[in-house]
Design a protein around this motif. Structure first.
Motif, PDB file in Angstrom:
ATOM      1  N   VAL A  44     -12.590  15.509  29.209  1.00  0.00           N
ATOM      2  CA  VAL A  44     -11.207  15.509  28.708  1.00  0.00           C
ATOM      3  C   VAL A  44     -11.163  15.683  27.204  1.00  0.00           C
ATOM      4  CG1 VAL A  44      -9.092  14.154  28.531  1.00  0.00           C
ATOM      5  CG2 VAL A  44     -10.422  14.101  30.639  1.00  0.00           C
ATOM      6  N   THR A  45     -12.040  14.985  26.474  1.00  0.00           N
ATOM      7  CA  THR A  45     -12.029  15.118  25.016  1.00  0.00           C
ATOM      8  C   THR A  45     -12.451  16.521  24.590  1.00  0.00           C
ATOM      9  OG1 THR A  45     -14.288  14.230  24.828  1.00  0.00           O
ATOM     10  CG2 THR A  45     -12.474  12.663  24.674  1.00  0.00           C
ATOM     11  N   SER A  54      -9.556  18.913  25.416  1.00  0.00           N
ATOM     12  CA  SER A  54      -8.403  18.737  24.522  1.00  0.00           C
ATOM     13  C   SER A  54      -8.655  19.377  23.168  1.00  0.00           C
ATOM     14  CB  SER A  54      -8.091  17.245  24.351  1.00  0.00           C
ATOM     15  OG  SER A  54      -7.784  16.646  25.584  1.00  0.00           O
ATOM     16  N   SER A  55      -9.828  19.145  22.598  1.00  0.00           N
ATOM     17  CA  SER A  55     -10.125  19.723  21.293  1.00  0.00           C
ATOM     18  C   SER A  55     -10.269  21.238  21.396  1.00  0.00           C
ATOM     19  CB  SER A  55     -11.387  19.103  20.697  1.00  0.00           C
ATOM     20  OG  SER A  55     -12.500  19.282  21.542  1.00  0.00           O
ATOM     21  N   CYS A  64       0.006  17.341  16.618  1.00  0.00           N
ATOM     22  CA  CYS A  64      -0.934  17.963  17.556  1.00  0.00           C
ATOM     23  C   CYS A  64      -0.817  19.479  17.544  1.00  0.00           C
ATOM     24  CB  CYS A  64      -0.671  17.458  18.969  1.00  0.00           C
ATOM     25  SG  CYS A  64      -1.328  15.825  19.297  1.00  0.00           S
ATOM     26  N   CYS A  88      -5.480  22.517  29.700  1.00  0.00           N
ATOM     27  CA  CYS A  88      -6.685  22.183  28.926  1.00  0.00           C
ATOM     28  C   CYS A  88      -7.914  22.203  29.824  1.00  0.00           C
ATOM     29  CB  CYS A  88      -6.553  20.796  28.295  1.00  0.00           C
ATOM     30  SG  CYS A  88      -5.330  20.650  26.987  1.00  0.00           S
ATOM     31  N   LYS A 103      -1.545  12.871  20.214  1.00  0.00           N
ATOM     32  CA  LYS A 103      -2.931  12.531  20.494  1.00  0.00           C
ATOM     33  C   LYS A 103      -3.008  11.107  21.034  1.00  0.00           C
ATOM     34  CE  LYS A 103      -5.297  15.377  17.043  1.00  0.00           C
ATOM     35  NZ  LYS A 103      -6.116  15.339  15.805  1.00  0.00           N
ATOM     36  N   GLY A 162      -7.376  12.724  23.781  1.00  0.00           N
ATOM     37  CA  GLY A 162      -6.678  13.473  24.800  1.00  0.00           C
ATOM     38  C   GLY A 162      -5.237  13.614  24.349  1.00  0.00           C
ATOM     39  N   PHE A 163      -4.346  13.892  25.286  1.00  0.00           N
ATOM     40  CA  PHE A 163      -2.940  14.041  24.932  1.00  0.00           C
ATOM     41  C   PHE A 163      -2.081  13.073  25.735  1.00  0.00           C
ATOM     42  CE2 PHE A 163      -4.645  18.388  24.125  1.00  0.00           C
ATOM     43  CZ  PHE A 163      -4.524  18.342  22.745  1.00  0.00           C
ATOM     44  N   GLU A 191      -2.109  19.196  30.119  1.00  0.00           N
ATOM     45  CA  GLU A 191      -3.419  18.640  30.421  1.00  0.00           C
ATOM     46  C   GLU A 191      -4.151  19.476  31.470  1.00  0.00           C
ATOM     47  OE1 GLU A 191      -3.057  13.932  29.806  1.00  0.00           O
ATOM     48  OE2 GLU A 191      -1.587  14.748  31.207  1.00  0.00           O
TER      49      GLU A 191
END
Length: 490
Positions: free
Chosen positions: A411-412, A415-416, A295, A470, A444, A454-455, A467
């Motif tokens: 969230v996605t 995260s990215s 990650c 993010c 991930k 997500g993480f 999180e």
């Protein structure tokens, strides 16, 4: 134009001893018996394959497997699947095991099925195997070999629900670098009540690439390499750094089949066409980092640390601000982070609050209620407590437009965005231990089926600080709300 004759190159010979072998003490092994049986059918293991079989078929005094989980990481085209064929032939035909063989792709599972069928369907060459066949199913997606002794080998491509309905003793995961937690959770109950009450999980693969979403294989490796690996066997041919990828001695160290089934010419072609990173990963067994699936590169994260001057801090007072609030999956911990940014500048993130929610979330409510309305947005996420906090903040007078309950797509995206910012060096932080630890423990976790992620923590580290950061970064980069602007009533 005629080419000159090159000097004769030395013969390459692959190293038969793994760089890493984690194995518990055991009472005895049937690895030799499996090799002898398979040898009668033309499957004579190489020395390195025998080492693997000895560990896979090792037993404790109570007659159960010494290793309930076995991981094998070796570069491609070296014979992982040949080793597996010996294991599956012996397990099903001699021990009467029910085996579920899974792969990431349908074509890979189908190929393994056809290969094993060639032993059980060849009555003229292998009458003993043909004689114990009860049935062979060739329907696409339902391939199986059933034996009269109760043993069987069933084949399936992996999905979240593909293993429902199976009851087996041994679960095999080929292409394990692609294995996700959702898929593993569907697979593991299949062996919980196996007929022989002696279950085993076998994972075979290569180091995951940068776009791989698999979580399980790297985590199994890390757990095996820890001091408390109890019951996990891990065998690996690899290098510990990219180094000189053209060094032929390193090819030999990491490819046990080199000079036997794998040719120098094939490796030279790969060297010419692959990137150094790709060659190191695919041919030298290099794990890009000790992170579960690469990650974050710790050196890239550490390089983003800054110490602001008083003048810089004063200048940042006018920047846009956003909070991110994250509750852990079990609802026991929470973190509040802030991100600040103005167009043309580099965003900055910090963790403001981080603590337990074992005694409730009053502390988070008390901290956020007087502050939320003064920042552009507050993004809140967590199946446990997030909705409760959102409602409490509304009841406390925070305007609805200042709050953003996170959706899965939030969230996605967050995260990215955060991962890209770290990779590109387009973000700063101040080096807070809780956030540092969370970043360096992050794996991930797949969200949905569209490649989103997500993480999650690769160990016991609380990653809510990451999180929350993010969510804060996403909030400050996407919100259009200006809390200082007064609404105009027309």
């Amino acid at each position: 134009m005629k080419r000159g004759t090159s000097a004769r190159k030395r013969q390459l010979r692959g190293n038969q001893d793994p760089r890493i072998r984690v194995s518990d003490d055991y009472a005895y092994t049937y690895g030799g018996d499996a090799a002898e049986m398979a040898g009668a059918y033309g499957l004579t293991p190489d020395p390195w394959q025998q080492t693997v079989l000895d560990d896979w078929l090792a037993y404790d005094d109570d007659g159960t497997y010494a290793h309930d989980t076995c991981g094998l990481a070796v570069p491609r085209q070296n014979g992982k699947n040949g080793t597996l064929e010996v294991r599956e032939l012996y397990g099903a035909a001699v021990e009467g095991e029910k085996i579920l063989h899974t792969a990431h792709e349908v074509k890979t599972a189908r190929k393994a099925f056809l290969r094993l069928c060639s032993f059980f369907e060849n009555e003229s060459e292998y009458p003993e195997l043909a004689e114990i066949v009860k049935a062979i199913r060739k329907t696409n997606g339902q391939e199986a070999i059933e034996l009269t002794n109760g043993g069987s080998i069933e084949f399936s491509a992996r999905s979240k629900g593909a293993a429902r309905g199976f009851t087996v003793d041994v679960v095999v995961c080929d292409e394990a670098q692609e294995l996700t937690d959702d898929q593993l959770e569907a697979l593991m109950p299949t062996s919980s009540a196996g007929p022989l009450q002696n279950s085993q999980l076998i994972l075979l693969g290569t180091p995951p690439g940068p776009t791989t979403n698999g979580d399980v294989f790297p985590r199994t490796r890390r757990n095996a390499l820890s001091s408390e690996h109890g019951g996990t066997n891990w065998i690996e041919w690899s290098v510990d750094e990219i180094g000189d990828v053209s060094d032929e001695s390193r090819w030999e160290e990491t490819n046990p089949a080199l000079g036997y089934r794998l040719t120098r010419k094939a490796v030279e072609k790969e060297l010419k066409t692959m990137s150094p990173d790709g060659f190191a990963r695919e041919r030298l067994g290099w794990w890009a980092s000790d992170m579960a699936n690469g990650c974050f590169d710790p050196s890239e994260w550490d390089a983003l640390k800054v110490d602001f001057t008083d003048e810089e801090i004063a200048e940042q007072a006018s920047w846009k601000r956003a909070y991110g609030v994250k509750f852990s999956a079990d609802g026991k911990r929470a973190a509040i982070a802030i991100a600040i940014w103005k167009r043309g500048a580099t965003p900055h993130v910090e963790v403001l609050e981080h603590g337990s929610t074992e005694n409730g979330i009053q502390w988070a409510e008390d901290w956020l209620t007087p502050r939320c309305g003064k920042v552009s947005t507050t993004v809140i996420d967590g199946k446990a407590n997030a909705l409760d906090l959102y409602n409490r903040l509304l009841a406390g007078g925070v305007v609805k437009r200042a709050l953003d309950p996170a959706k899965p797509e939030t969230v996605t995206a967050a995260s990215s965005m955060f991962l890209n910012a770290v990779t590109e060096g387009s973000m700063t932080h101040i080096g807070q231990p809780a956030l540092d630890d969370a970043v360096k423990a992050a794996e991930k976790r797949e969200i949905g089926k569209g490649g989103g992620f997500g993480f999650q923590s690769g160990n016991e580290t609380d990653i809510t600080p990451l999180e929350a950061a993010c969510l804060a970064l996403w909030g400050v980069r996407t919100t259009k709300r200006d809390p200082s602007r007064k609404a105009v009533v027309g």
